[in-house]
Design an enzyme around this catalytic site. Structure first.
Site, PDB file in Angstrom:
ATOM      1  N   GLU A 390       7.231   0.023   5.264  1.00 21.17           N
ATOM      2  CA  GLU A 390       6.380  -0.162   6.445  1.00 21.17           C
ATOM      3  C   GLU A 390       6.569  -1.501   7.147  1.00 21.17           C
ATOM      4  O   GLU A 390       5.630  -2.037   7.738  1.00 21.17           O
ATOM      5  CB  GLU A 390       4.902   0.007   6.076  1.00 21.17           C
ATOM      6  CG  GLU A 390       4.568   1.402   5.580  1.00 21.17           C
ATOM      7  CD  GLU A 390       3.085   1.646   5.448  1.00 21.17           C
ATOM      8  OE1 GLU A 390       2.354   0.674   5.234  1.00 21.17           O
ATOM      9  OE2 GLU A 390       2.663   2.807   5.538  1.00 21.17           O
ATOM     10  N   GLU A 451       4.548   9.448   3.206  1.00 19.67           N
ATOM     11  CA  GLU A 451       3.160   9.167   2.821  1.00 19.67           C
ATOM     12  C   GLU A 451       2.211   9.856   3.788  1.00 19.67           C
ATOM     13  O   GLU A 451       2.423   9.831   5.006  1.00 19.67           O
ATOM     14  CB  GLU A 451       2.832   7.655   2.871  1.00 19.67           C
ATOM     15  CG  GLU A 451       3.372   6.846   1.727  1.00 19.67           C
ATOM     16  CD  GLU A 451       2.902   5.394   1.768  1.00 19.67           C
ATOM     17  OE1 GLU A 451       1.723   5.152   2.079  1.00 19.67           O
ATOM     18  OE2 GLU A 451       3.743   4.513   1.489  1.00 19.67           O
TER      19      GLU A 451
HETATM   20  C1  GAL Z   1       0.492   2.798   3.125  1.00 14.85           C
HETATM   21  C2  GAL Z   1       1.258   1.957   2.114  1.00 14.85           C
HETATM   22  C3  GAL Z   1       0.856   2.261   0.688  1.00 14.85           C
HETATM   23  C4  GAL Z   1      -0.619   2.323   0.561  1.00 14.85           C
HETATM   24  C5  GAL Z   1      -1.119   3.368   1.493  1.00 14.85           C
HETATM   25  C6  GAL Z   1      -2.574   3.593   1.362  1.00 14.85           C
HETATM   26  O1  GAL Z   1       0.461   2.207   4.366  1.00 14.85           O
HETATM   27  O2  GAL Z   1       2.621   2.168   2.271  1.00 14.85           O
HETATM   28  O3  GAL Z   1       1.377   1.303  -0.180  1.00 14.85           O
HETATM   29  O4  GAL Z   1      -1.161   1.089   0.887  1.00 14.85           O
HETATM   30  O5  GAL Z   1      -0.838   2.967   2.814  1.00 14.85           O
HETATM   31  O6  GAL Z   1      -2.918   4.659   2.173  1.00 14.85           O
END
Ligand code: GAL
Length: 753
Positions: A390, A451
């Site tokens: 990210e 994610e």
């Molecule tokens: C994302 C990140 C993860 C975690 C997640 C929580 O942005 O890559 O490590 O923090 O959010 O939703």
């Protein structure tokens, strides 16, 4: 001259302070304790602690007798992972500069520093603070790294001409005549050029040799050389696939005796421009979860057994076909188990949103190299993540990481996990964290959602029923949406709740984003994942309910969601038939096994509460039943160990799962009465004890000492029958061949030194 690879995990003296900067006027420092590796620099409660508690300098010291017979060899200490920075001293002399970075392996050559035939003092200074000069640090990070020598250490003694590493590249996987190209990196550390015969053998895991190739190689003095040997027209080779992950062994041998082997699998993994991921020519929608490598109480210092167990949970309990090692390279034991189980892996470099200065970036590029050289023989790995998770665009940096990845491994594509739409695509696959409830359409032909869910809907096991059901349905809905997109698949956030910094999570240092809790016990969302498994493998029938009247806003549980892989479900309330449901293909057309949504169970408001019985059918056959008791009263305390036999190496561990259930084994989420665990026998309990049982469940761990014997574990809580189980601790000198600490791909001689 055969190489010696010796496990050095035993008998370290551990100092919880910086032994080189103790003031003579201060109080006497604590005496050291004898520990085995993997080791965490501090044991902590599972939550409600500060990240500052592991951020300190400690030392690990050990006496190592180097046999005189090793004179003439080159000696290395190989560290699998030390958090966060390490400096090695041998007999008081630094063996090199400080190694920075806790997630990738490193080696120090110690030949010139050791006394052969004598005891040698090995000392490791470990700095476990969150140093902004080392990835992933420098900004905010939503996870904890913890500290200590948290992976294994080996002594390696090789001849002056030796094999550095192997890269075995299976080819023509889909043809009946396959091939194998093996890059062998050789070092000649002598002052004269030499010629040696090098043999490559392809073997079954049983050791049976299938094919060999031999070649004479010229090795210039004081140089490393890479030679490639090809094995061609390989017939009767089985593919590595998710359902049948056949592994082979490749062995390289030099005529003077040095040998090195690695495990491989023949498979073809492709992200094609049609948006689909193909494994062995077959389309496969990727369905997975992200995994952090940390555990309650012990941080990242989990022995092989726990690492391997996580892969099993992901594959069997959560029915994933892929895992992302967010946000760093994870334990070799975890990856070995992924190979053995047929669980695909997206592995990535350490990082979290922040990109540091040029020196920081150099370390990150070094991480790319260390990760790929360590792991490129794993058939389970299908994609390298070579961006900082990210992070914003950084053209020059990511040109470097991509170029290096492609040079070190031309067989796999690169990805780089981004969260900014329209960010620069230097990678082969557009890997995107899309947390939107309505997913966007892919921006690139080769696209993978890496994610979703996560912070959009944090959910604790002890949250209200409505929330835990919503949590599960969000995962179901997102996988369904992904199923309908031109996308290779999706990897949800995340498998397990994890410890994190103050700025994230719920303030108690846990991010409650897992579909399982931090102890790897299921939330209802885990049942959605489980239900996607083929019924031929395992039947699943899990109602998304606590089946209690007053736990929903103004409603009774008459709208019942059930996660299952059967064809039809009948619901009975009390013993009375109420309704039948089919998979909800209208709402979830893209799931293999859509949830079942019952309506018409009838309102139970004000009536005598009755039990729930669900019967699952395939065809006309009732194949599975699920019962939920009517009374909600704790009926049983359950104590379960993942293993009945452990190894007396002082580091081996197993989980002791605790739960309070109704008469039919269902968790009671509000049965938070403390449970006390005691042991008799040679072992240590790790964890909060008495354990408070949030959500009526949790776990402690049992760690072995160096003594063999039987350990009786007892768990008790008021008003429920006490539970007991026995675990056998096996002596190190009588290991079982199949013990997971002895991974066939690693040539370890596990004797105490
Ligand atoms: C994302 C990140 C993860 C975690 C997640 C929580 O942005 O890559 O490590 O923090 O959010 O939703």
């Amino acid at each position: 001259m055969q190489r010696l690879t010796q496990n050095l995990n035993l008998d370290w003296l551990y100092y919880t302070y910086d032994i080189r900067s103790v003031s003579t006027s201060g109080p006497d420092p604590l005496p050291p304790v004898r520990v085995s590796l993997p080791h965490t620099n501090v044991e902590l409660p599972y939550h409600n602690f500060s990240e500052k508690e592991f951020a300190f300098v400690s030392w690990y010291c050990k006496t190592l007798k180097i046999p005189a017979s090793l004179r003439g060899r080159r000696l290395f200490l190989d560290f699998d992972g030390v958090m966060t920075a390490a400096t090695l001293y041998v007999n008081g002399h630094a063996a090199g500069s400080e190694h920075r970075g806790g997630f990738t392996p490193f080696s120090y050559e110690i030949t010139a520093l050791v006394h052969f035939g004598e005891d040698n003092l090995i000392e490791v200074r470990v700095d476990s603070s969150e140093r902004s000069d080392i990835p992933p640090f420098g900004g905010m990070v939503d996870f904890l790294t913890f500290g200590g020598i948290y992976r294994e250490v080996h002594l390696r003694a090789v001849a002056p001409v030796y094999i550095c590493n192997l890269f075995a590249k299976p080819g023509n996987a889909l043809s009946p005549q396959k091939r194998l190209d093996v890059d062998v990196r050789l070092a000649n550390t002598t002052d004269r050029a030499q010629t040696h015969n090098l043999t490559i053998a392809l073997c079954r895991m049983s050791g049976e040799v299938l094919h060999t190739q031999r070649r004479s190689v010229a090795l210039p003095a004081q140089a490393e050389t890479t030679v490639t040997l090809a094995l061609e027209s390989l017939s009767n080779i089985e593919l590595w696939d998710i359902d049948q992950p056949t592994l082979y062994q490749v062995r390289a041998t030099l005529d003077q005796g040095d040998a090195l082997s690695t495990r491989i699998g023949f498979r073809q993994a492709e992200f094609r421009d049609d948006g689909v991921f193909y494994l062995n020519g077959r389309p496969l929608k990727l369905r997975g979860l992200n995994r952090h490598q940390t555990f309650p109480y012990i941080g990242a210092a989990a022995p092989a057994r726990l690492q391997r167990k996580d892969a099993e949970i992901l594959k069997y309990d959560l029915a994933c076909n892929i895992v992302r090692t967010s946000h760093y390279p994870q334990s070799p034991h975890f990856l070995d188990r992924c190979d053995e189980l047929g669980l695909l892996v997206l592995e990535e470099i350490p990082g979290w949103q922040h990109i540091g200065d040029r020196a920081w970036q150099d370390l990150s590029v070094r991480d790319v190299e260390a990760m790929i050289v360590r792991d490129r023989n794993h058939p389970s790995i299908i994609l390298w993540g070579v961006r900082i998770n990210e992070s914003p665009d950084h053209h020059d940096f990511y040109v470097r990481t991509n170029a290096l990845a492609r040079q070190l491994d031309p067989t796999r594509p690169t990805g780089g996990i981004r969260c900014i739409w329209n960010s620069e695509l230097l990678e082969d696959v557009y890997t995107m964290n899309d947390f939107g409830y309505d997913l966007k359409s892919p921006e690139a032909a080769r696209y993978l959602n890496t994610e979703f869910c996560g912070h959009m809907f944090p959910t604790k096991s002890f949250d209200s029923e409505e929330r835990v059901i919503q949590h599960a349905l969000r995962h179901a809905r997102t996988h369904n949406l992904i199923g309908g997109l031109k996308s290779a698949g999706g990897i949800g956030w995340c498998a397990f709740d994890y410890n994190t910094h103050a700025g994230f999570g719920s303030g108690d240092r846990i991010c409650y984003h897992g579909v399982m809790d931090i102890f790897r016990q299921p939330k209802i969302a885990a049942h959605f994942y489980a239900s996607q498994i083929s019924p031929a493998q395992r039947l699943v029938l899990e109602p998304a309910t606590y089946w209690k009247m007053g736990d929903r806003n103004g409603d009774s549980p008459e709208h019942l969601v059930v996660f299952s892989n059967v064809e039809r479900i009948e619901a009975y309330v009390g013993s009375e038939y109420r309704a039948t449901a089919l998979p909800d293909c209208a709402q979830y057309p893209h799931l293999e096994h859509p949830p079942f949504i019952f309506s018409g169970l009838g309102s139970l408001w004000g009536s005598h509460w009755k039990s729930l019985q669900l019967i699952g059918y395939i065809g006309d056959r009732a194949v599975i039943e699920h019962l939920v008791a009517d009374d909600g009263i704790p009926a049983r305390l359950r104590l379960m160990a993942d293993d009945i036999e452990l190894l007396a190496d002082g580091a081996d561990m197993t989980r002791l799962s605790l739960s309070i259930t109704d008469a039919h084994g269902n968790f009671l989420p509000y049965a938070s009465q403390p449970v006390t665990v005691t042991i008799q026998g040679p072992a240590q309990l790790v964890g909060d004890n008495p354990f408070p049982m949030p959500a009526g469940r949790g776990a402690l761990y049992l760690r072995t000492t160096r003594r063999a014997g039987r350990v009786v574990v007892t768990a008790s809580t008021p008003r429920l029958a006490t539970q007991q189980l026995t675990i056998t601790i096996r002596s190190l000198t009588k290991p079982r061949a199949a013990h997971p600490a002895r991974i066939p791909s690693r040539e370890l001689i596990s004797v105490p030194v």
